[in-house]
Design an enzyme around this catalytic site. Structure first.
Site, PDB file in Angstrom:
ATOM      1  N   HIS A  67      44.865  47.932  48.458  1.00 23.35           N
ATOM      2  CA  HIS A  67      46.210  48.257  47.983  1.00 23.35           C
ATOM      3  C   HIS A  67      46.146  49.171  46.767  1.00 23.35           C
ATOM      4  CE1 HIS A  67      45.950  45.290  44.607  1.00 23.35           C
ATOM      5  NE2 HIS A  67      45.240  44.594  45.471  1.00 23.35           N
ATOM      6  N   ASP A  69      48.935  49.536  44.866  1.00 21.03           N
ATOM      7  CA  ASP A  69      49.869  49.019  43.864  1.00 21.03           C
ATOM      8  C   ASP A  69      49.146  48.093  42.892  1.00 21.03           C
ATOM      9  OD1 ASP A  69      49.657  47.241  46.130  1.00 21.03           O
ATOM     10  OD2 ASP A  69      51.294  46.052  45.271  1.00 21.03           O
ATOM     11  N   ASP A 100      41.349  45.583  40.068  1.00 20.55           N
ATOM     12  CA  ASP A 100      42.206  45.099  41.166  1.00 20.55           C
ATOM     13  C   ASP A 100      43.217  46.166  41.565  1.00 20.55           C
ATOM     14  OD1 ASP A 100      43.422  43.449  42.994  1.00 20.55           O
ATOM     15  OD2 ASP A 100      44.480  42.247  41.520  1.00 20.55           O
ATOM     16  N   GLU A 134      50.977  44.911  48.093  1.00 20.95           N
ATOM     17  CA  GLU A 134      50.167  43.700  48.144  1.00 20.95           C
ATOM     18  C   GLU A 134      50.502  42.767  46.990  1.00 20.95           C
ATOM     19  OE1 GLU A 134      46.862  40.876  47.689  1.00 20.95           O
ATOM     20  OE2 GLU A 134      47.614  42.300  46.215  1.00 20.95           O
ATOM     21  N   GLU A 135      50.754  43.345  45.823  1.00 17.74           N
ATOM     22  CA  GLU A 135      51.022  42.524  44.644  1.00 17.74           C
ATOM     23  C   GLU A 135      52.464  42.023  44.595  1.00 17.74           C
ATOM     24  OE1 GLU A 135      48.730  41.513  42.977  1.00 17.74           O
ATOM     25  OE2 GLU A 135      47.152  42.987  42.615  1.00 17.74           O
ATOM     26  N   GLU A 163      39.219  43.193  47.687  1.00 15.25           N
ATOM     27  CA  GLU A 163      39.669  42.369  46.571  1.00 15.25           C
ATOM     28  C   GLU A 163      38.502  42.048  45.641  1.00 15.25           C
ATOM     29  OE1 GLU A 163      42.599  41.430  45.589  1.00 15.25           O
ATOM     30  OE2 GLU A 163      43.759  42.171  47.291  1.00 15.25           O
ATOM     31  N   HIS A 349      44.722  41.276  36.409  1.00 15.37           N
ATOM     32  CA  HIS A 349      46.083  40.917  36.007  1.00 15.37           C
ATOM     33  C   HIS A 349      46.190  40.637  34.504  1.00 15.37           C
ATOM     34  CE1 HIS A 349      47.723  39.712  40.253  1.00 15.37           C
ATOM     35  NE2 HIS A 349      46.822  40.681  40.326  1.00 15.37           N
TER      36      HIS A 349
END
Length: 381
Positions: A67, A69, A100, A134-135, A163, A349
């Site tokens: 992803h 995003d 990520d 995805e997030e 991931e 994150h």
């Protein structure tokens, strides 16, 4: 070379692609992949941009999924550097998405470039499935691409989701499955009244307490070779009017199961309802299924990736199914072997998200070696 993977990772990080925005990340990938002979399709739906790229028409089809995003930055003043200006400090690349998972995407692409340069007539096919959702809700992203692939009969054989799975060092952990996620909302109905006249009221908190205690203590299953036992957790409990002299009329409880392949959605629902009914509650219950568990047992894909890690890093990767859900849950519906593998996840994150610069080339090499193994070519140098 480090500069090749690093420069692409930096270009991706510069694009502030907070969910569901892509901010041109996929256009950049299309330019690189198109030059390699990939057929690239942009599949947009519901404000989400998805990319399906494929080189070759025959099987086996090896897919890299990921992803573009990223999650929001949080307070920018808490970052030591601008989260969307890739910055190297003490051998670490800082920026939102560094771990990520924009570095994984950069490693995908450069691995494909190197593999194709040495094997322009390789057997089988290589694919990339990239989403910008995805997030977030994950409603118009990977799941929609998978539906379209099924509709036109494209068969995936192997998939590596990039991931960040590594913990202490690159290569120590492969996720060969994920638990399912089943959430419930329980509304226990009581009778509101004055606390001084409990005989005229029915306290839903008092009624709910023994039920929740039983559910929290229950053994839902014992797991299996690949999964830990299913877990039950209460995430929210709401009741009361705010006054100290009022028995509330209802209690609302949100809970979640993270469940293994040792349980099913139906068995979990049935057991919850049996407990509620046995305690004689008046209640309403609603369910939300975020994802089913998936599992790729030891076999061709796990072996190929594990051997690539051993050759590159000199360590044996552990197979694990812990953690949250990922888009692997959608891909596993149409692909028999799906694993997740990527960089160290210590700062994902978080403020000051980063990745070790010297892990970029090994990550790329592991992906490239895996391509060699799965497409039945001589061992990679």
């Amino acid at each position: 070379m480090t500069d090749t993977v690093l420069s692409l990772a930096e270009e991706l990080i510069r694009r502030p692609s907070v969910t569901p925005e892509d901010e041109g990340c996929q256009a950049l990938l299309i330019e690189r992949l198109g030059a390699l002979g990939f057929t690239c399709e942009t599949l947009a739906e519901g404000g989400v941009v998805n990319l399906w790229a494929r080189r070759g028409n025959d099987g086996p089809l090896v897919v890299f999924a990921g992803h573009t995003d990223v999650v929001p930055t949080g307070p920018r003043e808490h970052w030591n550097t601008d989260p969307f200006v890739p910055t190297i400090v003490d051998g670490r690349l800082y920026g939102r998405g560094a771990a990520d998972m924009k570095s994984s995407i950069a490693a995908f692409v450069v691995a494909a470039e190197e593999f194709i340069a040495h094997n322009p007539d390789h057997r089988g096919s290589i694919g990339l499935l990239i989403t910008s959702d995805e997030e977030g809700p994950a409603v118009h992203g990977t799941v929609k691409v998978c539906e379209q692939l099924v509709a036109r009969g494209e068969k995936l054989d192997y998939c590596i989701v990039g991931e960040p799975t590594s913990t202490a060092q690159l290569g120590d952990t492969i996720k060969n499955g994920r638990r399912g996620s089943l959430s419930g909302r329980l509304v226990v109905k009581g009778i509101q009244g004055h606390v001084a006249y409990p005989e005229k009221a029915r306290n839903p908190i008092h009624q709910a307490a023994p039920v929740l205690a039983e559910m929290a203590a229950a053994e839902w299953d014992r797991g299996n070779e690949y999964f830990p036992p299913t877990t039950f957790q209460i995430s929210n409990f709401h009741s009361g009017t705010g006054a100290s002299n009022v028995v509330p009329g209802e209690a609302v409880v949100d809970f979640n199961f993270r469940f293994s392949t040792a349980s099913t959605v139906d068995t979990l629902k049935s057991r919850v309802q049996e407990i509620l009914d046995r305690h004689g509650l008046e209640y309403a219950l609603s369910w939300s299924l975020s994802g089913l568990p998936f599992l790729t047992p030891r076999g061709t894909l796990c072996s190929a990736l594990g051997e690539a890690i051993a050759a590159e890093m000199g360590i044996e990767a552990e197979l694990s199914t812990t953690g949250g859900t990922s888009d692997g849950r959608f891909i596993a519906r149409i692909c028999p072997q799906v694993v997740e593998f990527g960089p160290v996840n210590a700062t994902i994150h978080q403020v000051n998200e980063h990745i070790a610069v010297d892990s970029l080339v090994p990550l790329k090499n592991i992906y490239r070696r895996t391509l060699h193994a799965l497409l039945s070519l001589p061992p990679a140098p």
